[in-house]
Design an enzyme around this catalytic site. Sequence first.
Site, mmCIF file in Angstrom:
data_model
loop_
_atom_site.group_PDB
_atom_site.id
_atom_site.type_symbol
_atom_site.label_atom_id
_atom_site.label_comp_id
_atom_site.label_asym_id
_atom_site.label_seq_id
_atom_site.Cartn_x
_atom_site.Cartn_y
_atom_site.Cartn_z
ATOM 1 C CE LYS A 99 -0.354 0.168 4.886
ATOM 2 N NZ LYS A 99 -1.214 0.156 6.233
ATOM 3 C CE1 TYR A 112 11.526 31.946 2.920
ATOM 4 C CE2 TYR A 112 11.289 29.626 2.816
ATOM 5 C CZ TYR A 112 11.494 30.858 2.354
ATOM 6 O OH TYR A 112 10.951 30.934 0.895
#
Length: 392
Positions: A44, A280
């Site tokens: 999956k 940042y």
Amino acid sequence: MNETPALRTAPLRARAEIDLAAVRANVRTLRAMAPGAALMAVVKADGYGHGAVACARAAVAAGADWLGTATPQEALALRAEAGFPDHVRIMCWLWTPGGPWREAIEADLDVSVSAMWALGEVTEAARLAGRPARVQLKADTGLGRSGCQPGEDWAELVREALRAEAGGLLRVTGLWSHLACADEPGHPSIAAQLGLFREMVAYAEERGVRPEVRHIANSPATLTIPESHFDLVRTGIALYGISPSPDLGPPSDFGLRPAMTLSASLALVKQVPGGHGVSYGHRYVTPGATTLGLVPLGYADGIPRHASSAAPVLVEGKWRTIAGRVAMDQFVVDLSGDQPAPGAEAVLFGPGDRGEPTAEDWAQAAGTIAYEIVTRIGKRVPRVYVNEEPDG
């Protein structure tokens, strides 16, 4: 070593190298741990980020009997690839109302049913398809997610499934459940769930259900709880060589090898003075004159922002730490004055053979689990497969 041909020589910003020999070896190791049970390779979420089709093929080549996905769309895509031997079954379990039941029936998938609404939809789809559905009834033995509650709910589901089976609309191919705390050795819920699972299976079988497989074991249970193996074990994260939990020990304790190595080419190396802000918010300021390396991977590629100022990266044989915040497309490492050439390799994680960090190291740095580290690596990062041909 053989590698995906189209990517052998192309310069790459970044790459997730997937060692399919490791996947095959892990399957063989897991099969040896549960010799009396069949093995389901769970692929999956695009094979936990490793590539569902390539890893499914490798797992089947090494002896996996079943393939497992969460969504029916994943299972249908896997079936469409074809090439799997007739004996290999594909199961999917995460259904919502209106799902592609008829398509799943026509693709000969095993589908999970946890509630009466799902049983109603799958039987109606079987009528339209003109062939019986392969249905596995899921019991909620204590996880509290999908699965039918014990007691009257289970009795009704079993009764109506048998009625539909007698009418030729379905075949009950499995009885199954899922453990909540198998990665916590000795947790009391483990014995409680196993006991309840046995009771719910016995109830169904006493009323005429004849399942092909009964299963509850996930990766940690496969590794450490032999009494949970029943007829089938569902191996997910262990298939890719990652331990389900630090509490259980590293992969090497179980003879498993991580299959993914994530690396990038340094996009820039530059000298900066002390007191220079980085990324940042200037959450990192250089303590003195140094060199910075720009790694062209960011949270758009699946690098956790929570790894800012914490996660390790191997550059020229040394562990470096992310300096400042992870941005959308890039992050920075402080190279402590070293000056590797632009294009030098930065290894975020791998098996650890070359001293590089592992996915577990990244999980610890980001406050998460190794499952998330590998599964979230995004589509912008090419998967490059090595050792694609089966051994020997």
